[in-house]
Design an enzyme around this catalytic site. Sequence first.
Site, PDB file in Angstrom:
ATOM      1  N   GLN A  99      48.311  60.444  45.554  1.00  0.00           N
ATOM      2  CA  GLN A  99      48.536  61.124  46.932  1.00  0.00           C
ATOM      3  C   GLN A  99      46.661  61.035  48.089  1.00  0.00           C
ATOM      4  O   GLN A  99      46.464  62.493  47.308  1.00  0.00           O
ATOM      5  CB  GLN A  99      49.143  62.206  47.493  1.00  0.00           C
ATOM      6  CG  GLN A  99      50.163  62.573  48.596  1.00  0.00           C
ATOM      7  CD  GLN A  99      51.135  63.654  48.776  1.00  0.00           C
ATOM      8  OE1 GLN A  99      51.670  63.476  47.625  1.00  0.00           O
ATOM      9  NE2 GLN A  99      50.077  64.429  49.291  1.00  0.00           N
ATOM     10  N   GLY A 100      46.843  60.273  48.267  1.00  0.00           N
ATOM     11  CA  GLY A 100      45.221  60.828  49.440  1.00  0.00           C
ATOM     12  C   GLY A 100      45.390  61.357  50.175  1.00  0.00           C
ATOM     13  O   GLY A 100      45.026  60.631  51.160  1.00  0.00           O
ATOM     14  N   GLU A 123      51.436  81.121  52.157  1.00  0.00           N
ATOM     15  CA  GLU A 123      50.985  81.678  53.103  1.00  0.00           C
ATOM     16  C   GLU A 123      51.508  81.175  54.461  1.00  0.00           C
ATOM     17  O   GLU A 123      52.417  80.873  54.845  1.00  0.00           O
ATOM     18  CB  GLU A 123      49.402  81.592  53.128  1.00  0.00           C
ATOM     19  CG  GLU A 123      49.083  83.310  52.354  1.00  0.00           C
ATOM     20  CD  GLU A 123      48.729  82.671  50.869  1.00  0.00           C
ATOM     21  OE1 GLU A 123      48.532  81.707  51.313  1.00  0.00           O
ATOM     22  OE2 GLU A 123      48.101  83.341  50.153  1.00  0.00           O
ATOM     23  N   SER A 139      46.058  64.978  42.371  1.00  0.00           N
ATOM     24  CA  SER A 139      46.872  64.114  41.741  1.00  0.00           C
ATOM     25  C   SER A 139      46.948  63.007  40.928  1.00  0.00           C
ATOM     26  O   SER A 139      47.673  62.475  41.465  1.00  0.00           O
ATOM     27  CB  SER A 139      47.695  65.081  41.630  1.00  0.00           C
ATOM     28  OG  SER A 139      47.805  66.507  42.111  1.00  0.00           O
ATOM     29  N   SER A 162      44.846  65.601  50.687  1.00  0.00           N
ATOM     30  CA  SER A 162      43.771  66.827  51.025  1.00  0.00           C
ATOM     31  C   SER A 162      42.382  66.169  51.093  1.00  0.00           C
ATOM     32  O   SER A 162      41.962  65.144  50.383  1.00  0.00           O
ATOM     33  CB  SER A 162      43.849  67.518  50.259  1.00  0.00           C
ATOM     34  OG  SER A 162      45.190  67.917  49.632  1.00  0.00           O
ATOM     35  N   GLU A 222      58.623  65.948  48.357  1.00  0.00           N
ATOM     36  CA  GLU A 222      58.300  66.973  47.090  1.00  0.00           C
ATOM     37  C   GLU A 222      59.650  68.147  47.035  1.00  0.00           C
ATOM     38  O   GLU A 222      59.403  68.761  46.060  1.00  0.00           O
ATOM     39  CB  GLU A 222      57.244  67.946  47.923  1.00  0.00           C
ATOM     40  CG  GLU A 222      55.452  66.919  47.129  1.00  0.00           C
ATOM     41  CD  GLU A 222      54.948  67.637  46.790  1.00  0.00           C
ATOM     42  OE1 GLU A 222      54.355  68.772  46.513  1.00  0.00           O
ATOM     43  OE2 GLU A 222      53.317  67.821  47.926  1.00  0.00           O
TER      44      GLU A 222
END
Length: 397
Positions: free
Chosen positions: A124-125, A377, A159, A127, A242
């Site tokens: 998964q690209g 957060e 990842s 971030s 997810e």
Amino acid sequence: MTGRDLAEFRAEVRNWCRAHVPADWRHRQTGVPDTEFVRFQQEWFQELRRAGYAVPHWPREYGGGMPIPEQIVLYQELAAHDAPRLVLAFVSVHHAAATLLAAGTQAQRQRHLPAILDGELWVQGFSEPGAGSDLAALRTSARRDGDHYVVSGQKVWASGAQYADWCLLLARTDPKAPKRHGISYFLLDMRSPGIEVRPIRQATGESHFCEIFLDQVRIPAEQLIGAENAGWKVAQQTLGAERGLTMLELAERLGNAGFRWLAEWCAQPGAGGRAIDDPVVADRLAALEIEITGLRGLCRDLVERHEAGNAGPADASIVKLYYSELLQRVMDFGAEVGGPAAHEVLRKPMSGGWESGAWVLDFIGSWEWTIPGGTSEIQRTIIGERGLGLPREPAGT
Ligand SMILES: Cc1cc2nc3c(=O)[nH]c(=O)nc-3n(C[C@H](O)[C@H](O)[C@H](O)COP(=O)(O)OP(=O)(O)OC[C@H]3O[C@@H](n4cnc5c(N)ncnc54)[C@H](O)[C@@H]3O)c2cc1C
């Protein structure tokens, strides 16, 4: 499905696990070269596939179609038998498949879903440096050039990028549009010229994730998924993959292997006697078991609500937040009661999480879980705003 059918299914999975879960899998994944880790994970995936257990959540026509109650039983039994987790194929069977099913063309699905079953690996690209929690700030650019897009930029924390065949890539196609409206979603072949993957070394010694550098990478236009500049909505579907049953699997693993190790560790005779005989230790162990029971209840509730179509907007965040912080508490306690002996195991399997049974490393590894898929957060903000209806944080466009 009747209770009796489910009991039969449980017995079937149990027998299968007894016959097929390799007793030595941790050993086979620990401290080995990457190629062996990949080979072992791929073999395990195919073992599950032969039994019909690899992609139970996919539609029947692609090799899934297992009813939710059976999936719950499956994950419970895999966890109870401490079976290896599909860490390598996680993005492929969840994120990539969900994205293709929700927004892919028929041609894209036909090309990739069977290939995933044959072992095609995805990363998964999303971030980037400066675009994590604020993902819409991403700056990797994609410019249309005839029947291709030309992509340049940098991704981070990807990842398994070092093993991936394909990438779910977000890039900005309209720099002038408001942040969320100028993003497109691509299927990127990781063998394309112009891609450099650099693994990042973590505190545990593993390299679970990587940086990806993209320099004028050409992507055929038919590998756009969804419409140009409409990638943000598709990305939400990827992120949604997810949640749900994946959380149930993780909770079951924490409740089974994780807690069992902790209880066994506490019951071992040590130099000063058994830790469990200390009432403070016994009390804390009992409190953790109660919390784990609560987590399992929350997960089952989440899955059932998803299935019934009435999940609340913050339900998944509650489970994710509770799981990841409880995981830290369990591993923290393991490292504490383990004492110096917990520091002796210095190698861990490339399991992508906390599941080595080496308390100190697992404690470090457990911190990973409070970050991806939205940090604690961010989850608290979602719960406050969408769950409790508190005033919203000032947002970008
Ligand atoms: C184990 C792991 C696997 C990952 N795998 C992938 C992957 O495969 N692909 C991928 O694309 N990414 C992946 N990521 C990246 C992950 O999605 C990001 O790390 C995450 O979104 C946080 O972004 P950041 O690291 O840029 O931190 P930042 O967003 O810079 O946040 C830094 C700190 O500020 C806080 N913060 C930020 N904004 C707010 C706010 N509005 N209110 C309150 N606090 C705030 C955060 O909670 C955090 O504590 C992975 C990360 C980890 C740890």
